[in-house]
Design a protein around this motif. Structure first.
Motif, PDB file in Angstrom:
ATOM      1  N   GLY A  75       0.789  -1.231   0.000  1.00 28.27           N
ATOM      2  CA  GLY A  75       0.000   0.000   0.000  1.00 28.27           C
ATOM      3  C   GLY A  75       0.814   1.269   0.000  1.00 28.27           C
ATOM      4  O   GLY A  75       0.236   2.368  -0.006  1.00 28.27           O
ATOM      5  N   ASP A  76       2.127   1.169   0.020  1.00 25.48           N
ATOM      6  CA  ASP A  76       2.970   2.363  -0.088  1.00 25.48           C
ATOM      7  C   ASP A  76       3.111   2.754  -1.563  1.00 25.48           C
ATOM      8  O   ASP A  76       2.968   1.911  -2.456  1.00 25.48           O
ATOM      9  CB  ASP A  76       4.357   2.092   0.500  1.00 25.48           C
ATOM     10  CG  ASP A  76       4.293   1.797   1.989  1.00 25.48           C
ATOM     11  OD1 ASP A  76       3.452   2.406   2.682  1.00 25.48           O
ATOM     12  OD2 ASP A  76       5.093   0.950   2.454  1.00 25.48           O
ATOM     13  N   VAL A  77       3.409   4.007  -1.814  1.00 29.28           N
ATOM     14  CA  VAL A  77       3.560   4.469  -3.195  1.00 29.28           C
ATOM     15  C   VAL A  77       4.909   4.003  -3.726  1.00 29.28           C
ATOM     16  O   VAL A  77       5.963   4.313  -3.153  1.00 29.28           O
ATOM     17  CB  VAL A  77       3.447   6.003  -3.280  1.00 29.28           C
ATOM     18  CG1 VAL A  77       3.715   6.480  -4.713  1.00 29.28           C
ATOM     19  CG2 VAL A  77       2.068   6.461  -2.819  1.00 29.28           C
ATOM     20  N   GLU A  78       4.886   3.270  -4.838  1.00 32.33           N
ATOM     21  CA  GLU A  78       6.135   2.778  -5.422  1.00 32.33           C
ATOM     22  C   GLU A  78       6.543   3.537  -6.679  1.00 32.33           C
ATOM     23  O   GLU A  78       7.719   3.537  -7.051  1.00 32.33           O
ATOM     24  CB  GLU A  78       6.014   1.293  -5.767  1.00 32.33           C
ATOM     25  CG  GLU A  78       5.100   0.984  -6.935  1.00 32.33           C
ATOM     26  CD  GLU A  78       5.444  -0.339  -7.613  1.00 32.33           C
ATOM     27  OE1 GLU A  78       6.013  -1.206  -6.918  1.00 32.33           O
ATOM     28  OE2 GLU A  78       5.149  -0.497  -8.815  1.00 32.33           O
ATOM     29  N   SER A  79       5.585   4.180  -7.338  1.00 27.15           N
ATOM     30  CA  SER A  79       5.890   4.900  -8.573  1.00 27.15           C
ATOM     31  C   SER A  79       4.749   5.864  -8.872  1.00 27.15           C
ATOM     32  O   SER A  79       3.735   5.903  -8.152  1.00 27.15           O
ATOM     33  CB  SER A  79       6.081   3.921  -9.746  1.00 27.15           C
ATOM     34  OG  SER A  79       4.885   3.206 -10.004  1.00 27.15           O
ATOM     35  N   ALA A  80       4.923   6.639  -9.923  1.00 27.05           N
ATOM     36  CA  ALA A  80       3.885   7.581 -10.341  1.00 27.05           C
ATOM     37  C   ALA A  80       3.832   7.610 -11.859  1.00 27.05           C
ATOM     38  O   ALA A  80       4.823   7.308 -12.541  1.00 27.05           O
ATOM     39  CB  ALA A  80       4.168   8.980  -9.794  1.00 27.05           C
ATOM     40  N   VAL A  81       2.656   7.950 -12.366  1.00 33.94           N
ATOM     41  CA  VAL A  81       2.444   8.104 -13.803  1.00 33.94           C
ATOM     42  C   VAL A  81       1.914   9.521 -14.033  1.00 33.94           C
ATOM     43  O   VAL A  81       1.081  10.014 -13.276  1.00 33.94           O
ATOM     44  CB  VAL A  81       1.414   7.082 -14.333  1.00 33.94           C
ATOM     45  CG1 VAL A  81       1.157   7.294 -15.824  1.00 33.94           C
ATOM     46  CG2 VAL A  81       1.890   5.664 -14.072  1.00 33.94           C
ATOM     47  N   ILE A  82       2.435  10.194 -15.085  1.00 30.85           N
ATOM     48  CA  ILE A  82       1.900  11.498 -15.462  1.00 30.85           C
ATOM     49  C   ILE A  82       1.724  11.540 -16.968  1.00 30.85           C
ATOM     50  O   ILE A  82       2.557  11.009 -17.719  1.00 30.85           O
ATOM     51  CB  ILE A  82       2.806  12.656 -14.987  1.00 30.85           C
ATOM     52  CG1 ILE A  82       2.129  13.999 -15.277  1.00 30.85           C
ATOM     53  CG2 ILE A  82       4.200  12.586 -15.600  1.00 30.85           C
ATOM     54  CD1 ILE A  82       2.797  15.193 -14.622  1.00 30.85           C
ATOM     55  N   ALA A  83       0.635  12.144 -17.414  1.00 31.83           N
ATOM     56  CA  ALA A  83       0.372  12.313 -18.841  1.00 31.83           C
ATOM     57  C   ALA A  83       0.835  13.702 -19.272  1.00 31.83           C
ATOM     58  O   ALA A  83       0.508  14.701 -18.630  1.00 31.83           O
ATOM     59  CB  ALA A  83      -1.119  12.151 -19.133  1.00 31.83           C
ATOM     60  N   LEU A  84       1.635  13.737 -20.337  1.00 29.86           N
ATOM     61  CA  LEU A  84       2.129  14.998 -20.878  1.00 29.86           C
ATOM     62  C   LEU A  84       2.022  14.964 -22.397  1.00 29.86           C
ATOM     63  O   LEU A  84       2.337  13.951 -23.019  1.00 29.86           O
ATOM     64  CB  LEU A  84       3.591  15.239 -20.479  1.00 29.86           C
ATOM     65  CG  LEU A  84       3.886  15.385 -18.980  1.00 29.86           C
ATOM     66  CD1 LEU A  84       5.389  15.423 -18.741  1.00 29.86           C
ATOM     67  CD2 LEU A  84       3.219  16.629 -18.418  1.00 29.86           C
ATOM     68  N   GLY A  85       1.599  16.074 -22.976  1.00 25.35           N
ATOM     69  CA  GLY A  85       1.515  16.169 -24.422  1.00 25.35           C
ATOM     70  C   GLY A  85       2.881  16.383 -25.051  1.00 25.35           C
ATOM     71  O   GLY A  85       3.910  16.456 -24.376  1.00 25.35           O
ATOM     72  N   ALA A  86       2.873  16.547 -26.366  1.00 24.50           N
ATOM     73  CA  ALA A  86       4.131  16.600 -27.113  1.00 24.50           C
ATOM     74  C   ALA A  86       4.623  18.017 -27.362  1.00 24.50           C
ATOM     75  O   ALA A  86       5.764  18.209 -27.801  1.00 24.50           O
ATOM     76  CB  ALA A  86       3.961  15.881 -28.455  1.00 24.50           C
ATOM     77  N   LYS A  87       3.800  19.045 -27.106  1.00 31.52           N
ATOM     78  CA  LYS A  87       4.201  20.422 -27.389  1.00 31.52           C
ATOM     79  C   LYS A  87       4.967  21.006 -26.204  1.00 31.52           C
ATOM     80  O   LYS A  87       4.800  20.555 -25.070  1.00 31.52           O
ATOM     81  CB  LYS A  87       2.962  21.259 -27.695  1.00 31.52           C
ATOM     82  CG  LYS A  87       2.219  20.815 -28.951  1.00 31.52           C
ATOM     83  CD  LYS A  87       0.985  21.668 -29.203  1.00 31.52           C
ATOM     84  CE  LYS A  87      -0.079  21.410 -28.151  1.00 31.52           C
ATOM     85  NZ  LYS A  87      -1.342  22.124 -28.444  1.00 31.52           N
ATOM     86  N   PRO A  88       5.810  22.028 -26.456  1.00 28.34           N
ATOM     87  CA  PRO A  88       6.567  22.613 -25.340  1.00 28.34           C
ATOM     88  C   PRO A  88       5.687  23.053 -24.184  1.00 28.34           C
ATOM     89  O   PRO A  88       6.021  22.804 -23.018  1.00 28.34           O
ATOM     90  CB  PRO A  88       7.278  23.800 -25.993  1.00 28.34           C
ATOM     91  CG  PRO A  88       7.426  23.411 -27.429  1.00 28.34           C
ATOM     92  CD  PRO A  88       6.194  22.618 -27.753  1.00 28.34           C
TER      93      PRO A  88
END
Length: 458
Positions: free
Chosen positions: A57-70
């Motif tokens: 139940g501890d946080v082992e990783s994270a995911v983030i969504a990012l687009g391709a533009k600066p």
């Protein structure tokens, strides 16, 4: 800054997986992260962060969504808010990794000077190919500008702003000179004196110089109106609530100056800040007064709430006398600019086509929004006065940002290039990389142009 950068991942640091704005874009994720993303029906929109638990139940990783533009990369600012305390690294660099890392640092910013609890500490390793020192240089300049604007006027009046400039000069070995009070009249800065003389704190002109004397001259001028009541043309109470930010131009040029000096840019830097408070007293300047100026232009006062352009005019006239290669002024100058472009898109004005093109390109590459407005010469007639060389305002209420820029242009003749930035200096609606409050606007783009033009890793 709550987000501390490291050149390499530290032992035990946890991964941040970057994916595109598509649920099917899960290449490179661990099996657990992919399964958790599907189990939680994670929506992969820009800036959406998913914390992935381990078996305990501890946080082992994270995911983030990012687009391709600066500009999409700055949505990594959500990491500065969402990640648990500890050390992290990007598992696979995001697109525009330098901006993504900068966004994470800017997103972790918090103004804590008045008792707000400090944010948790997050360590983040820079992705391969990025320059930690460069990202920190920019982030620290932006944070300095934010801090100065966020500080209320009881702790950030003209005297305090002088201390900030002196401390900056001491840090980088710059020379700081200050002209205060009635000495402004003796040294021919009558409009700075007139605007600030009603305050309990004397008006002053802050003058910082740095760099080799024979290097190209770059001069920054920032509006340092530490509070604006409107003067005798007093503002409504609601319009005064954010007037601590009326020195946002000064704050931004101070932040930019710190970037330039930290980069050791081979220029002769000069920073000029007319630091005043536009107050009301028996000594306040009045509507219909006619003020002399350093330039010799006489100015009829149509409105005392258009004071920023007056103090800038004297400072610009001084700057122009040195014939700098680049002269930039920044000011929270007009509500008309906000009406035209809103609070997030600062206009700039210049008659230098090459500079305008460079600023537009740098704005796009740094995701630092700017938009050019015209110096439309026929509108200058609306500043006419029957008794003086010019009025400080028009009477019709139209094109206020343009006519303010045209007023300032009267005081610039010799500079090789000049640009005026009419910034808001405040984030009104929170963004992943910017909480509500004071904001650095345009200085990342200007910094890029200066480095390109004057030879430091553009």
């Amino acid at each position: 800054m709550p987000v501390e950068l490291f050149a390499q991942p530290k032992a035990g640091s946890r991964p941040v997986y970057c994916i595109g704005e598509s649920k099917g874009d899960s290449a490179g994720l661990s099996d657990r992260a992919r399964a958790w993303m599907m189990a939680t029906d994670y929506k992969a929109k820009a800036g959406a962060v998913l914390l992935v638990p381990d078996a305990d139940g501890d946080v082992e990783s994270a995911v983030i969504a990012l687009g391709a533009k600066p500009e999409d990369a700055l949505y990594a600012g959500e990491l500065g808010k969402a990640l648990p305390e500890g050390d992290w690294h990007f598992e696979g660099a995001p697109a525009h990794a330098d901006l993504g890392t900068l966004g994470a640092v800017l997103g972790g910013y918090a103004f804590t000077a008045y008792g707000k609890k400090p944010s948790r500490r997050i360590g983040l390793a820079c992705p391969a190919g990025t320059d930690r020192d460069e990202i920190e240089r920019i982030a620290q300049g932006c944070a300095l500008a934010r801090d100065l604007i966020n500080t209320p006027t009881n702790d950030m009046g003209p005297e305090a702003l002088e201390r900030v400039v002196r401390q900056l000069g001491e840090k980088y070995g710059a020379v700081v000179q200050v002209i205060t009070g009635d000495a402004l009249l003796d040294r021919n800065f009558p409009m700075i004196h007139a605007v600030g003389r009603a305050s309990a704190e004397a008006p002053r002109l802050l003058d910082l110089t740095w760099g080799e004397e024979d290097a190209p001259k770059v001069t920054l001028v920032g509006k340092g109106v530490c509070f604006d009541t409107g003067g005798l043309d007093i503002k409504p109470a609601a319009s005064m609530l954010l007037m601590k930010k009326d020195m946002g131009g000064a704050a931004n040029v101070i932040g930019l100056a710190s970037m330039i000096m930290a980069a050791k840019l081979p220029v002769r830097l000069r920073v000029l800040i007319p630091a005043v408070e536009n107050s009301i007293s028996a000594d306040a300047f009045r509507p219909s007064d006619i003020l002399p100026s350093r330039k010799g232009i006489t100015v009829e006062i149509g409105n005392t709430d258009a004071e920023g352009r007056l103090v800038l005019a004297d400072a610009l006239a001084l700057a122009d006398e040195e014939e700098p290669q680049m002269l930039i002024d920044m000011a929270t100058l007009t509500g008309a600019a906000r009406v035209a472009l809103g609070p997030e898109l600062p206009p700039f004005f210049t008659d230098d086509e090459a500079l305008a093109a460079d600023l537009a390109d740098a704005s796009a590459r740094t995701a630092d929004p700017l938009w050019r407005l015209p110096l439309y010469a026929p509108y200058a007639e609306r500043l006419s006065s029957k008794v003086a060389d010019t009025n400080n305002v028009t009477t019709d209420g139209f094109a206020g940002a343009i006519t303010a820029a045209l007023f300032l242009q009267k005081f610039v003749e010799r500079a090789e290039s000049w640009a005026h930035f009419d910034i808001y200096g405040w984030t009104k609606f929170a963004k992943p990389w910017a909480p509500v409050g004071g904001e650095a606007m345009g200085i990342r783009a200007i910094d890029r142009v200066l480095r390109q033009r004057f030879g430091a890793n553009g």
